[in-house]
Design an enzyme around this catalytic site. Sequence first.
Site, short mmCIF file in Angstrom:
data_model
loop_
_atom_site.label_atom_id
_atom_site.label_comp_id
_atom_site.label_asym_id
_atom_site.label_seq_id
_atom_site.Cartn_x
_atom_site.Cartn_y
_atom_site.Cartn_z
N HIS A 223 -1.48 54.23 76.18
CA HIS A 223 -0.92 52.96 76.65
C HIS A 223 -1.24 51.80 75.71
CE1 HIS A 223 1.14 50.27 79.31
NE2 HIS A 223 0.14 49.44 79.16
N TYR A 227 0.78 48.43 72.83
CA TYR A 227 0.44 47.06 72.46
C TYR A 227 0.05 46.96 70.99
CZ TYR A 227 1.12 46.05 77.26
OH TYR A 227 1.73 45.91 78.48
N HIS A 374 13.38 53.55 78.49
CA HIS A 374 12.46 52.42 78.45
C HIS A 374 11.73 52.37 77.11
CE1 HIS A 374 9.13 49.74 79.43
NE2 HIS A 374 8.29 50.70 79.11
N PHE A 375 11.28 53.51 76.67
CA PHE A 375 10.56 53.64 75.41
C PHE A 375 11.40 53.14 74.24
CE2 PHE A 375 8.47 56.54 72.20
CZ PHE A 375 7.19 56.06 72.37
N HIS A 376 12.71 53.44 74.30
CA HIS A 376 13.59 53.01 73.22
C HIS A 376 13.93 51.52 73.30
CE1 HIS A 376 14.10 57.33 72.49
NE2 HIS A 376 14.55 56.98 71.31
N ARG A 439 13.24 64.19 81.27
CA ARG A 439 13.00 63.79 79.88
C ARG A 439 12.64 65.04 79.07
NH1 ARG A 439 7.22 60.61 79.73
NH2 ARG A 439 7.92 60.31 77.59
N ARG A 440 12.77 64.94 77.78
CA ARG A 440 12.37 65.97 76.83
C ARG A 440 13.24 67.21 76.83
NH1 ARG A 440 6.89 64.86 78.99
NH2 ARG A 440 5.80 63.46 77.54
#
Length: 549
Positions: A223, A227, A374-376, A439-440
């Site tokens: 996580h 950041y 979201h990651f993208h 996912r994946r």
Amino acid sequence: MSDRFIKIDRRDGKLAMAHIYVGFIALALGGLAGLLQVLVRSGTFTLPAGIGYYQVLTVHGVLLGLVLTTFFILGFQHAAISRTSGTYSSTSRLFGWLGFWVMLIGTAMSAVMILLNEATVLYTFYAPLKAHWIFYLGLTFVVVGSWLGGTGMIMKYAEWRKEHRGEPSPLLTFMAVINIVLWIVATLGVAGTVLFQLLPWSLGLVDRVDVLISRTLFWYFGHPLVYFWLLPAYMAWYAIIPKIIGGKIFSDALARLSFVLFLLFSIPVGFHHQLVEPGIDAFWKFLQVVLTFMVVIPSLMTAFSLFATFEMYGRSKGGSGLFGWFKKLPWGDARFTVPFIGMVAFIPAGAGGLINASNQMNQVVHNTIWVTGHFHLTLATSVVLTFFGISYWLVPHLTGRVLTKAMNKMAIVQAVVWSAGMSIMSGAMHAVGLLGAPRRSSFSTYGDAPQALDWIPYQVAQAVGGTILFIGIILVLYIFINLAFFAPKGEEEFPVGEVAGGAEKTPMVLENWKIWLTVLAALILIAYTVPFMDMFQNGPPPSKGFKVW
């Protein structure tokens, strides 16, 4: 000498550019793997030469999520510290180069194992999936190399502080040091699981591995990794964009406080990635969810500070009415427009992050392709577009060239292409994730899932969006090569903003590392000590593991 013509020392520039070259090579290879991945997901394409879907997925995730980001960030931060705190000492530069070569060797080791299909363990390299020991050793080298490079940065910061007692350090230097401290503390988790679990396990020195502890140590790192990606973008938004638009930094103190808060609240929150996992008491999951939501505070502070800067500039140029200032922003300057698109993308990205971190709503989207969407939005749009915007002035500054009008126009076109492709691909991922698509997984692995046919249009949309994104990658690589090797010789500005005249004085307590590191250590101990003791005493039995699909 005019601030415009302050140049980074040539030796420090070479160190920064070495990192950036590797980052863009990773972008090219990882982007190609991403294109192949979405084409396979659409069900209309089969990988040639026996290449596996999960092998391509691992290449894409590792190269873009770890290699591109880590090398670019370290290169940018070396340049930022050299620009604002002065030329590196020979010792700091030596640590920077040692870190670069150790990271590069480690990257090559891990990449070879992935290409040989001996490390198809995805970006997260979760146990009980087992990779070749050279893959894990390579990851160790990457982490250790980053520590060496970070040591060079911290040494330069300490040198500046010693020579300027009682003064706040340059803002960009302070921000870079906060980010490297966050990285060092966070990577203790992944170093721990690799060195003491995964590496001995893959060498056959131990027969089993504790999966729960391994995953917990990964997310202790995973996580704050977000950041580590995001804070260099914030560095540009806070301290560089104001100079580009001709404005002033709204508040130096507010910028520093937001970075301190990111350091404190980004690390002890890994359990919100493990909300559905057994073996972790619900109280500790809830505590870390609360700590996760604390990150909203510096995020809102950042939004306030940035748009205050933009409004002050726009009104100084004659903007009137509620949004008249917005029209006065320099939309024709790619150095501003490209990162600004990244800023705007962070609004829906942040909202999605709140859903992912929620104890209740996470149950709907957990392990669906919503998470990938979201990651993208976060990394591949907000962060990466800002990195591109940084490159458009940093690369020519370091190579002694200039950003031409033609390349500036192409950069804006590239950002529009990227945004269009990402909107289609990420939007489809979010939508089909709500319908339960995992996912994946590839199209061929859906098996007898009754709703799989309903997912097909969204998978095709992902392929369309991914193809447009790959065009965006080709454009940015063309711009990068031009700026590095072919653009006209000249001097490009390394823009560093000045603080607005009426801003409050920066309190020195923000650079009292004894306070902040003590608070950070206390938060980590509170969040993890009891859960780890419980895992050791009552956790599930260790797993023997298995190799790739």
